[in-house]
Scaffold this active site. Structure first.
Site, PDB file in Angstrom:
ATOM      1  CB  SER A  98      -0.908   0.032   1.235  1.00  0.00           C
ATOM      2  OG  SER A  98      -1.843  -1.014   1.181  1.00  0.00           O
ATOM      3  CB  THR A 161      -3.640   3.970   2.274  1.00  0.00           C
ATOM      4  OG1 THR A 161      -3.304   2.624   1.954  1.00  0.00           O
ATOM      5  CG2 THR A 161      -4.426   4.589   1.144  1.00  0.00           C
ATOM      6  CG  PHE A 272     -12.963   8.498  15.848  1.00  0.00           C
ATOM      7  CD1 PHE A 272     -13.661   9.362  16.692  1.00  0.00           C
ATOM      8  CD2 PHE A 272     -12.684   8.915  14.548  1.00  0.00           C
ATOM      9  CE1 PHE A 272     -14.096  10.597  16.237  1.00  0.00           C
ATOM     10  CE2 PHE A 272     -13.122  10.147  14.085  1.00  0.00           C
ATOM     11  CZ  PHE A 272     -13.825  10.994  14.938  1.00  0.00           C
ATOM     12  CD  GLU A 316      -6.687   3.215   3.699  1.00  0.00           C
ATOM     13  OE1 GLU A 316      -6.002   2.284   3.262  1.00  0.00           O
ATOM     14  OE2 GLU A 316      -6.511   3.691   4.846  1.00  0.00           O
ATOM     15  CG  HIS A 325      -3.637  -8.867   5.057  1.00  0.00           C
ATOM     16  ND1 HIS A 325      -2.779  -9.455   4.159  1.00  0.00           N
ATOM     17  CD2 HIS A 325      -3.524  -7.524   4.847  1.00  0.00           C
ATOM     18  CE1 HIS A 325      -2.181  -8.518   3.437  1.00  0.00           C
ATOM     19  NE2 HIS A 325      -2.622  -7.335   3.825  1.00  0.00           N
ATOM     20  CG  ASP A 362      -4.282  -0.145  -1.603  1.00  0.00           C
ATOM     21  OD1 ASP A 362      -5.200  -0.976  -1.770  1.00  0.00           O
ATOM     22  OD2 ASP A 362      -3.754   0.054  -0.501  1.00  0.00           O
TER      23      ASP A 362
HETATM   24 ZN   LIG Z   1      -2.400  -5.292   3.000  1.00  0.00          ZN
END
Ligand SMILES: [Zn+2]
Length: 482
Positions: A98, A161, A272, A316, A325, A362
């Site tokens: 990324s 990102t 947050f 994003e 993942h 991405d």
């Molecule tokens: Zn990744």
């Protein structure tokens, strides 16, 4: 036989498939191409490859229709008029990460995996080699032109990102000063959180919303659930933000976020979560309360549009990637659907004649849609064929439509029998082929979807760095003389 229109049988010409498509193409043929955009909103779904879009669109459709149909649904941005395919490789990796990919989008040039908006000449993790190789980003250019800028992410705001849009670093992992190496400190490289908060007033972000409080807080501060800050320089960067900028505010939960008065706030920092924000699937469980991606997008637009010169907003959806993942399709799809909701909100609250909206990813993931499930088969379910019967593999066991080529769900030895497993549970891990602790990115192209002035620049098969040039051109950012 050569058909003409008069010869079409009514089973063909009266079919909704036929009529709807004919109408759609006719309406697009009359579109006017305007090329100059006052505002640009760029959405990036991290890891949102094309198979994720297809599965998310079916998932969303089945949520609406009660777990049936779904294939006919479109995610909001899939209805945009212009689309391109995007090549994502980094200068040193066939399958990218990324940091390198967002560098391409943010600066107009490809670079190595792991580096943030520094050129390919720099070595990853080497501060000295990055000196003089820092690249100017879309955010820098937009601020220099007097536009307002904002960055939003559901990941840590210092994660690769979002960071590539405002920081220059030869190492994506330098999120707080405690992550810097001795070499980096000696050669005066600054950590990513520091770079975000210590920008000059005339190049400051107007909006920064996401997770990642820990990189902004001293390591002497406990930040809920026994998580401590990660700064060893003693700085409280949330405080620095409020002191550095005029009419600045810092919030850390949904209640304070909702209470922000946009009219009197010019620089809004919202962090947050100590680390990444929650997945959309788990957001309701968060103790402090988190705004959704849609709510963060809407508030950002409200604040940024106060600038009559226009704005650049980069949003994003950071955790589609993380769920993949983990080999966990449901959370990935729910986050992709929430991104679609955020895009819809942006489209509905902006003027299509002056705002260019781009939606891309991405990179992809090794995520597949397999077998021959009947139409309307639950996308998270076991494959049932057109005859309605459960499909089985050579081992006599059923299998899911969704799966991964590698990752933690990999089958080692004998494949589990899924007959009595709830594959639609949010914690279900899809089966995979190659055993790996973390499922990997994939190297095939991803998509770019565009609407608004300059959207016609999104077409064909393009290198990822072209996205920078589309924005630069549409918004006249002055990044090139063309
Ligand atoms: Zn990744």
């Amino acid at each position: 036989m050569v058909a003409n229109s008069a010869a079409l049988p009514s089973v063909q010409s009266d079919s909704p498939w036929f009529k709807d498509s004919a109408q759609l193409v006719a309406s697009k043929a009359n579109l006017e191409n305007k090329t100059k955009a006052k505002n640009v909103i760029l959405f990036v779904g991290d890891g949102m490859g094309i198979s994720t879009l297809t599965a998310a669109r079916i998932y969303q459709g089945q949520q609406i229709n009660g777990n049936q149909g779904g294939e006919e649904n479109f995610l909001s941005f899939e209805l945009f008029n212009h689309t391109a395919l995007v090549k994502t490789y980094n200068t040193n990796q066939q399958t990218p990460d990324s940091a390198g990919t967002m560098t391409a989008i943010a600066t107009g040039v490809k670079s190595k995996a792991g580096v943030l908006s520094v050129s390919d000449t720099a070595l990853r993790g080497n501060c000295l080699s990055s000196k003089g190789n820092e690249l100017v980003t879309l955010v820098d250019l937009a601020n220099a032109k007097g536009l307002s800028t904002g960055v939003v992410s559901t990941a840590r705001i210092t994660h690769a990102t979002p960071a590539a849009t405002y920081a220059n670093s030869p190492e994506r992992n330098w999120e707080a000063d405690s992550n810097l190496t001795a070499e980096a400190v000696a050669n005066e490289c600054k950590d990513i959180a520091y770079q975000m908060v210590m920008r000059d007033q005339d190049n400051a972000l107007s909006v920064a919303l996401g997770g990642g409080r820990r990189a902004f807080l001293p390591n002497t501060v406990t930040d809920g659930e026994n998580k401590t800050g990660r700064r060893k320089d003693g700085m409280d960067l949330t405080q620095a933000w409020v002191e550095n900028y005029e009419n600045a505010a810092y919030v850390w939960n949904k209640e304070a976020f909702d209470a922000i008065d946009v009219a009197s706030t010019d620089h809004l920092l919202g962090l947050f979560n100590s680390s990444h924000m929650e997945y959309e699937a788990d957001r309701a469980d968060d103790v402090g309360g988190e705004p959704s991606l849609t709510e963060m997008t809407a508030k950002s637009i409200e604040l940024l549009k106060k600038n009559d010169n226009g704005y650049l907003l980069i949003v994003e959806s950071g955790r589609i990637d993380h769920a993949h993942h983990a080999g966990n399709a449901k959370r990935a799809l729910m986050d992709a659907v929430e991104l679609s909701n955020a895009v819809k909100a942006a489209y509905e609250t902006t003027d299509p004649d002056e705002t260019l909206i781009l939606v891309t990813a991405d990179h992809s993931h090794v995520f597949t849609i397999a077998g021959y499930p009947k139409r309307g088969n639950p996308i998270l379910g076991l494959v049932h064929g057109v005859d309605g019967n459960l499909s089985t593999a050579i081992d006599g066991k059923p299998y899911t439509t969704l799966g991964y080529t590698n990752g933690p769900g990999a089958v080692v030895g004998t494949r589990d029998d899924l007959s009595s497993v709830d594959t639609q549970d949010r914690d279900f891990m899809q089966q995979a082929l190659v055993p790996m602790g973390s499922e990997t990115h994939a190297g095939e192209d991803i998509s770019l979807h565009a609407t608004g002035p300059g959207a016609n620049l999104a077409q064909g098969v393009i290198e990822q760095n072209v996205i920078f040039h589309i924005i630069n051109q549409a918004q006249s950012l002055g990044g090139t003389k063309y």
